[in-house]
Design an enzyme around this catalytic site. Sequence first.
Site, short mmCIF file in Angstrom:
data_model
loop_
_atom_site.label_atom_id
_atom_site.label_comp_id
_atom_site.label_asym_id
_atom_site.label_seq_id
_atom_site.Cartn_x
_atom_site.Cartn_y
_atom_site.Cartn_z
N HIS A 17 0.74 -0.77 0.39
CA HIS A 17 -0.07 0.15 0.11
C HIS A 17 0.86 1.49 -0.15
O HIS A 17 0.73 2.60 -1.10
CB HIS A 17 -0.77 0.25 1.31
CG HIS A 17 -1.77 -0.84 1.58
ND1 HIS A 17 -1.90 -2.70 2.74
CD2 HIS A 17 -2.96 -1.26 0.55
CE1 HIS A 17 -2.80 -2.64 2.47
NE2 HIS A 17 -3.29 -2.36 1.19
N LYS A 41 -17.29 -6.32 9.15
CA LYS A 41 -15.94 -7.69 8.11
C LYS A 41 -15.06 -8.26 9.41
O LYS A 41 -14.44 -8.78 8.92
CB LYS A 41 -15.14 -6.50 7.18
CG LYS A 41 -15.57 -6.89 5.67
CD LYS A 41 -14.36 -6.58 5.36
CE LYS A 41 -14.34 -6.49 3.45
NZ LYS A 41 -12.86 -6.20 2.52
N SER A 128 -2.63 -7.70 3.49
CA SER A 128 -3.35 -7.82 4.29
C SER A 128 -3.50 -9.00 5.10
O SER A 128 -2.63 -9.55 6.21
CB SER A 128 -4.23 -6.83 5.04
OG SER A 128 -3.50 -5.52 4.27
O1 PNS Z 1 -8.98 -3.14 1.01
P1 PNS Z 1 -10.11 -3.86 0.02
O2 PNS Z 1 -10.67 -4.49 1.67
O3 PNS Z 1 -10.05 -5.10 -0.95
O4 PNS Z 1 -11.05 -2.55 -0.20
C1 PNS Z 1 -12.33 -2.67 -0.58
C2 PNS Z 1 -13.12 -1.40 -1.27
C3 PNS Z 1 -13.33 -0.61 0.46
C4 PNS Z 1 -13.11 -0.66 -1.64
C5 PNS Z 1 -14.36 -1.68 -1.11
O5 PNS Z 1 -15.44 -2.29 -0.71
C6 PNS Z 1 -15.39 -0.41 -1.33
O6 PNS Z 1 -15.02 0.68 -2.21
N1 PNS Z 1 -16.29 -0.60 0.35
C7 PNS Z 1 -17.37 1.05 0.31
C8 PNS Z 1 -18.53 0.15 0.35
C9 PNS Z 1 -19.14 0.12 -1.18
O7 PNS Z 1 -18.64 1.25 -2.35
N2 PNS Z 1 -19.72 -0.49 -2.71
C10 PNS Z 1 -19.87 -0.95 -3.70
C11 PNS Z 1 -18.07 -0.80 -5.00
S1 PNS Z 1 -18.54 -0.91 -6.48
#
Ligand code: PNS
Length: 158
Positions: A17, A41, A128
């Site tokens: 990251h 989560k 992670s």
């Molecule tokens: O580090 P991660 O867990 O892979 O990140 C995933 C993240 C946070 C980028 C994704 O889950 C997200 O954007 N969540 C917010 C909810 C949302 O907007 N969902 C629709 C996505 S199109």
Amino acid sequence: MKTAVYPGSFDPITYGHIDIIDRASRLFDRVIVAVLNNPSKNPLFSTEERLDMIRKAVSELKNVEVDSFSGLLIDYVEKREANTILKGLRAVSDFEYEMQMALMNRKLNRNVETVFMMTSSRYSFLSSSLIKEVVKFGGCVKDLVPEHVLEKLVEKYR
Ligand code: PNS
């Protein structure tokens, strides 16, 4: 002003990251690292702990902010008046889900672009989840996370 939002769980932040944030800070006027507040989560670290670890890791980068968000990413991006969602791609396996999210986010707001940066090859295997598993069973992740993150991990699993 070109502002990119770099969203994620960051549970915890890794050098993978940090590499993306560092390179992005030279491409954008402002980079906002946005931690998803996602208690459902069951993250290992609380949102506050994750924010704190990220802030320490990027303190040298003056155009980088660290914040948290709940709900839809696109709503947060609009609220922060950003025009770009930044994502790191490690391997082809990341691509399919990232593509779905990028297209959905564009459907929700066509003025926001998702930009992908390739993770450096030396961190392309890193996640992670893997870091947590290795530390949990006593393995060494010394060159993969900053020292202060390693200390927090060891503390959690002690
Ligand atoms: O580090 P991660 O867990 O892979 O990140 C995933 C993240 C946070 C980028 C994704 O889950 C997200 O954007 N969540 C917010 C909810 C949302 O907007 N969902 C629709 C996505 S199109």
